[in-house]
Design an enzyme around this catalytic site. Structure first.
Site, short mmCIF file in Angstrom:
data_model
loop_
_atom_site.label_atom_id
_atom_site.label_comp_id
_atom_site.label_asym_id
_atom_site.label_seq_id
_atom_site.Cartn_x
_atom_site.Cartn_y
_atom_site.Cartn_z
N CYS A 97 0.75 -1.14 0.09
CA CYS A 97 -0.05 0.07 0.02
C CYS A 97 0.86 1.33 -0.01
CB CYS A 97 -0.99 -0.17 1.17
SG CYS A 97 -2.53 1.12 0.92
N HIS A 194 -3.55 -5.36 1.03
CA HIS A 194 -3.08 -5.96 2.22
C HIS A 194 -3.22 -7.30 2.10
CE1 HIS A 194 -2.53 -2.05 4.24
NE2 HIS A 194 -3.41 -1.52 3.59
N GLU A 196 -1.76 -8.93 4.58
CA GLU A 196 -1.94 -9.42 6.14
C GLU A 196 -3.09 -9.56 6.86
OE1 GLU A 196 -0.90 -6.65 4.88
OE2 GLU A 196 -1.10 -5.15 6.33
#
Ligand code: XMP
Length: 540
Positions: A97, A194, A196
């Site tokens: 990002c 993202h 994660e």
């Protein structure tokens, strides 16, 4: 290593031969990212961008670097800067990002704001070509184009509009904006989404590719190795004769620290347990205290200091001030005790990595909005005593797994967390002995009923909160104004986000009736139906 303020840092670098560094730009997901990497069996740490100079990074000697997301924008020129030399170290880098946008900008690309095409939430990325980072990783093939698609989670208002020289655009979003850019020759990778968060279903696979195939890390961060390694380090660091004092709060972290010390140096340590009068009858501290005496016969000095803490809190209503005062009184009592124990060379604390991160001592640009933890740095600088923090680089789940690995009972290792400042952050506003007593009784009833109805293990954390407001109730024929108790219960895996528990009405009815009938001074019970975020788990 002994630093200038007598701090002992036990680096866990036996089983962390392979290591990933996360440079944090203030992302709310940095802890999550670190945990994901460690779940892959690879050690990871984070440095805040302002703390990440080249010599520090080189000393850490990472196999790979991840640039996190963050709340800033390149476009308004207030972006967090990092040295250009980072990109010439020859270490593989993955920008996520904002991390990707910074990489693009610093290497000569262009980033623009896209007011009308911002993406916050789920999105789809079309994979235009193969690359080791994403090869064979996709959710489905698009019927119309025949390109593989991955479902991802995005949160951005800026995009890379021109990629730097040497980069290929490997993935685009539905607006044909750059979602994955790669310079394979230089091992530089950027992803706009993202990986994660669990909403990016293939996120873990992508991280694994980067860490294991691109950075060539091998899973060596395993609980067994970590446990042995820490025990070994403690015994080498403390030596054969020194005595250690353990600040024993009675939580899982200090219990695990105590057991590690026990394995490393036998009986050469003393625990000091300060009862601040802000504990619960059933709180883990009391149970752990009993357990340690019964099963290990640890040498624990228990100091009852209720009056000293409550006196210090008179008139204090601000939660952070309450935390600070409790931390201060704690440190004072501790220092007094230490001065009585002349043979002590080491002070051990069960500080864990999230305490360090959340206290804002090193990393987050959000440091001003996160609660302070009084066990971080509280005892530094005590003359001639070195601070020993053997689990400082571990997350809670890792500490719990070490506890199980060391043979501790599941019920203790998985007890509900209890905040260091105790009931002081569960009594809103000023803390008074009378309120503590009411809250303890209400909490015990809630605790009993959670067990009786088989809810205890299904819930991650549950407790009662005392509201210092008078609410009207009827007893006999009389209207009486009494206090309000809140019940709070959450389900969570990492305590960073949490959902409120959907108890049955019958269960809530039983708990509420018992509290109103059995606890003198309470006229009303309410149930908290707020999730985190936006609410936090504790009320203060
Ligand atoms: P919040 O309220 O921030 O809580 O959602 C997340 C977890 O941290 C615990 N907590 C604390 N623990 N000192 C502690 O040792 C504190 O000041 C503190 N504040 C919150 C909370 O109980 C939950 O498990």
């Amino acid at each position: 290593m002994i630093t200038s303020n007598n701090k002992i840092i036990i680096n866990n670098n036996c089983c962390d031969t392979y290591r990933i560094l996360v440079i944090d730009f203030g992302s709310q997901y940095t802890q999550l990212l670190l945990r994901r990497i460690r779940e892959l069996g690879v050690y990871s740490e984070t440095y805040s961008f302002w703390n990440a100079d080249i010599s520090k990074i080189s000393n850490f000697n990472p196999n790979g670097i991840i640039l996190s997301g963050g709340p800033h924008s390149i476009v308004n020129n207030s972006y967090p800067n990092i040295p250009n030399a980072l990109f010439t170290l020859g270490i593989p880098i993955l920008g996520i990002c904002l991390g990707m946008q910074i990489m693009a900008y610093k290497l000569g690309g262009t980033v623009k704001n896209i007011v009308l095409q911002r993406e916050f939430g789920c999105s789809e990325i079309m994979l235009l070509s193969d690359n080791v980072l994403i090869k064979d990783i996709y959710d489905y093939i698009d019927d119309d184009t025949g390109y593989p698609i991955i479902d991802v989670w995005m949160s951005h208002g800026d995009v890379v509009t021109v990629v730097p020289d040497g980069f290929n655009i490997v993935g685009v979003n539905k607006n044909q904006q750059v979602a994955i850019m790669i310079n394979e020759d230089k091992n530089l990778y950027g992803i706009q989404f993202h990986p994660e968060v669990t909403h990016t279903k293939k996120g873990k696979n992508i991280l694994e590719r980067f860490i294991k195939e691109i950075c060539c890390c091998v899973s060596s961060w395993q609980i067994n190795n970590i446990t042995k390694d820490i025990i070994n380090k403690i015994s080498i660091t403390v030596g054969k004769t020194d005595q250690v004092l353990l600040a024993f709060s009675g939580g899982v972290d200090s219990l695990v620290t105590a057991i590690l010390l026990h394995h490393a140096i036998g009986r050469r340590f003393i625990c000091i347990f300060i009862d601040n009068g802000l504990l619960l009858d059933n709180s883990i501290s009391n149970r752990v205290y009993d357990f340690c005496i019964k099963h290990y016969n640890f040498n624990i000095i228990r100091i009852s200091a209720e009056k000293r803490f409550l006196d210090a809190l008179i008139g204090i209503t601000n939660p952070e001030e309450k935390r600070k005062i409790i931390g201060r009184v704690f440190t004072e009592i501790f220092s007094e005790q230490i001065s009585n124990l002349v043979s002590i060379k080491w002070l051990a604390q069960g500080t864990i990595y999230s305490d360090v991160i959340e206290s804002g001592m090193s990393f987050s640009v959000f440091k001003n909005v996160i609660k302070s933890h009084h066990n971080v740095g509280g005892f530094t600088g005590i003359k001639n005593i070195h601070l020993l923090e053997p689990i400082k680089y571990l997350f809670k789940d890792e500490v719990r797994n070490i506890g199980l690995n060391l043979g501790l009972p599941y019920d203790i290792v998985y007890s509900y967390p209890f905040p260091g400042p105790g009931l002081a952050v569960r009594i809103l506003g000023e803390v008074k002995k009378e309120y503590c007593e009411i809250l303890r009784k209400a909490d015990s009833i809630f605790f009993e009923e959670l067990h009786r109805h088989d809810w205890y293990k299904k819930v991650s954390q549950a407790f009662a909160v005392f509201l210092p407001v008078y609410s009207v109730g009827i007893q006999g024929d009389q209207r009486k104004y009494k206090w309000v108790i809140v019940l709070r219960a959450v389900e969570t895996t990492d305590f960073m986000t949490a959902n409120w528990v959907q108890f049955s009405y019958d269960f809530l009815c039983i708990v509420s009736n018992r509290i109103v009938n059995e606890v003198e001074g309470v006229s009303r019970v309410v149930y908290d139906i707020s999730s985190k975020p936006p609410a936090t788990i504790e009320w203060e």
